[in-house]
Design an enzyme around this catalytic site. Structure first.
Site, short mmCIF file in Angstrom:
data_model
loop_
_atom_site.label_atom_id
_atom_site.label_comp_id
_atom_site.label_asym_id
_atom_site.label_seq_id
_atom_site.Cartn_x
_atom_site.Cartn_y
_atom_site.Cartn_z
N GLY A 54 0.85 -1.19 0.00
CA GLY A 54 0.00 0.00 0.00
C GLY A 54 0.88 1.23 0.00
N HIS A 55 1.87 1.22 -0.89
CA HIS A 55 2.77 2.35 -1.03
C HIS A 55 3.63 2.15 -2.28
CE1 HIS A 55 4.79 -0.57 1.77
NE2 HIS A 55 5.61 -0.56 0.73
N ALA A 56 4.37 3.21 -2.61
CA ALA A 56 5.36 3.15 -3.69
C ALA A 56 6.68 3.68 -3.12
CB ALA A 56 4.92 3.98 -4.88
#
Ligand code: T46
Length: 139
Positions: A54-56
């Site tokens: 749930g991130h980059a």
């Protein structure tokens, strides 16, 4: 820097040495994968139904391997989404920089082994999806 897409994230076949006593896979930096390995970590004891990621990342490149069991990785580059199912310890998904990822549907006992190009750096994370889309649109 060139914009990255979900299609820059290949599933790589890793070398597998097999004999009567089982199998071994060795991953050599700058040979089997295109970056130097600065860190190794693994996700395990993931409860059924839980989603990780749930991130980059601005800079980080990683190789994800299903060392045991299976899981799915959902990749998003702001335009395209792609779902990759991993269940073989001799295959790895290369996630390049600036790709949103979610890891879900872990099987019971599933282990996600991660080889990372950088040491842990909280400043390298983009955890806001709208900010990620804005940054991708401006690339
Ligand atoms: C990614 C996916 C696949 C550390 O102290 N050192 C580390 O190297 C890492 C990765 C995490 N942590 C701490 C930071 C948090 O307090 O462990 C806790 C959980 O980290 P996070 O919420 O980032 O875990 P995931 O599973 O959501 O994401 C991790 C990686 O952070 C990320 O880069 O791609 O696994």
């Amino acid at each position: 820097m060139k914009a990255t897409t979900v299609y820059n994230c290949p599933v790589i076949d890793l070398p597998k040495v097999e004999n009567r006593a089982g199998s071994i896979t060795a991953i050599n930096a700058m040979a089997d994968i295109s970056f130097d390995i600065a860190r190794v970590y693994y996700l395990y004891d993931v409860p059924g139904g839980a989603t990780r990621g749930g991130h980059a990342h601005y800079r980080l490149q990683q190789l994800l391997v299903a060392a045991s069991g299976s899981f799915e990785v959902v990749l998003d580059d702001g335009v395209n989404k792609r779902k990759v199912f991993l269940n073989r310890p001799y295959q790895g998904l290369l996630i390049t920089r600036m790709i949103w990822r979610e890891i879900e549907n872990f099987s019971s006992g599933g282990i996600c082994l991660v080889l990372a190009s950088e040491k842990y750096d909280p400043e390298d994370y983009i955890r806001d999806l709208n900010l990620f889309y804005t940054l991708k649109n401006s690339q």
